[in-house]
Design an enzyme around this catalytic site. Structure first.
Site, PDB file in Angstrom:
ATOM      1  N   HIS A   1      22.359 -84.781 -74.034  1.00  0.00           N
ATOM      2  CA  HIS A   1      23.078 -84.952 -75.285  1.00  0.00           C
ATOM      3  C   HIS A   1      23.490 -86.408 -75.506  1.00  0.00           C
ATOM      4  O   HIS A   1      23.621 -87.187 -74.560  1.00  0.00           O
ATOM      5  CB  HIS A   1      24.305 -84.050 -75.314  1.00  0.00           C
ATOM      6  CG  HIS A   1      23.953 -82.610 -75.476  1.00  0.00           C
ATOM      7  ND1 HIS A   1      24.884 -81.612 -75.503  1.00  0.00           N
ATOM      8  CD2 HIS A   1      22.753 -81.994 -75.620  1.00  0.00           C
ATOM      9  CE1 HIS A   1      24.281 -80.449 -75.657  1.00  0.00           C
ATOM     10  NE2 HIS A   1      22.985 -80.654 -75.726  1.00  0.00           N
TER      11      HIS A   1
ATOM     12  N   GLU B   1      26.343 -87.756 -76.355  1.00  0.00           N
ATOM     13  CA  GLU B   1      27.582 -88.164 -75.692  1.00  0.00           C
ATOM     14  C   GLU B   1      27.324 -88.459 -74.219  1.00  0.00           C
ATOM     15  O   GLU B   1      27.820 -89.448 -73.671  1.00  0.00           O
ATOM     16  CB  GLU B   1      28.647 -87.058 -75.776  1.00  0.00           C
ATOM     17  CG  GLU B   1      28.986 -86.617 -77.179  1.00  0.00           C
ATOM     18  CD  GLU B   1      28.236 -85.357 -77.605  1.00  0.00           C
ATOM     19  OE1 GLU B   1      28.865 -84.458 -78.167  1.00  0.00           O
ATOM     20  OE2 GLU B   1      27.004 -85.298 -77.377  1.00  0.00           O
TER      21      GLU B   1
ATOM     22  N   CYS C   1      29.710 -80.172 -77.169  1.00  0.00           N
ATOM     23  CA  CYS C   1      29.585 -78.901 -76.460  1.00  0.00           C
ATOM     24  C   CYS C   1      30.542 -78.900 -75.271  1.00  0.00           C
ATOM     25  O   CYS C   1      31.126 -79.925 -74.920  1.00  0.00           O
ATOM     26  CB  CYS C   1      28.142 -78.678 -76.003  1.00  0.00           C
ATOM     27  SG  CYS C   1      27.641 -79.686 -74.584  1.00  0.00           S
TER      28      CYS C   1
ATOM     29  N   CYS D   1      29.663 -81.541 -72.598  1.00  0.00           N
ATOM     30  CA  CYS D   1      29.981 -82.914 -73.001  1.00  0.00           C
ATOM     31  C   CYS D   1      31.490 -83.138 -73.065  1.00  0.00           C
ATOM     32  O   CYS D   1      31.962 -84.229 -72.741  1.00  0.00           O
ATOM     33  CB  CYS D   1      29.321 -83.246 -74.331  1.00  0.00           C
ATOM     34  SG  CYS D   1      27.528 -83.500 -74.175  1.00  0.00           S
TER      35      CYS D   1
END
Length: 164
Positions: free
Chosen positions: A81, A83, A119, A122
């Protein structure tokens, strides 16, 4: 007509939006930047780990094929992801007290992801990185500011909340 100067949050969100263009996910593209003391510390976008083929290269997405709802079963996803990629690229001492700016767009219609958020995986990375604030774009001008301490004290992992 006078030009209106872009506010600082939208300025950084605009940069994160440019970063998402490097994303390789076939469902949603996300871009993230970490900023501290008005200096960009790092950037990240969603894509497969270095050296692995991206979904955009393969032409298919496992989560899409399995009709996995948004926010669930990320272990099936090939991507790291945005992040996480931004955090991986920065030293922790530079992230303590920083702000992470996050923008997501749907690949299918190029619209901003509604109610975008990090999420659960993250969120844990952001907490441990020492980042204080996450700013999430809702549209070209509007955004939400999240105090990371809220993720600590309102621990969604204890109430079986799935997705975001």
């Amino acid at each position: 007509m006078e030009n209106e100067r872009r506010d600082k949050h939208n300025y950084y969100l605009d940069i994160a939006e440019m970063v998402l263009e490097r994303g390789t996910c076939l469902r949603r593209k996300y871009g993230a930047i970490i900023v501290k003391n008005d200096q960009i510390i790092s950037t990240g976008y969603a894509g497969a780990p270095r050296g692995r083929k991206n979904c955009s290269d393969l032409g298919w997405c496992r989560r899409e094929k399995l009709n996995v709802p948004r926010g669930e079963r990320y272990e099936l996803c090939r991507s790291v992801h945005a992040e996480a990629n931004a955090i991986i690229s920065a030293a922790r001492e530079n992230m303590i007290g920083a702000t992470l700016y996050l923008v997501g767009k749907n690949v299918s219609d190029d619209q901003y992801v509604q109610n975008a958020n990090s999420c659960s995986m993250c969120k844990r990375l952001i907490i441990n990185a020492g980042i204080d604030t996450v700013v999430i774009r809702d549209d070209r001008r509007k955004f939400r500011i999240v105090n990371v301490n809220d993720w600590i004290y309102n621990d969604d992992s204890l109430d079986d909340t799935l997705g975001y």
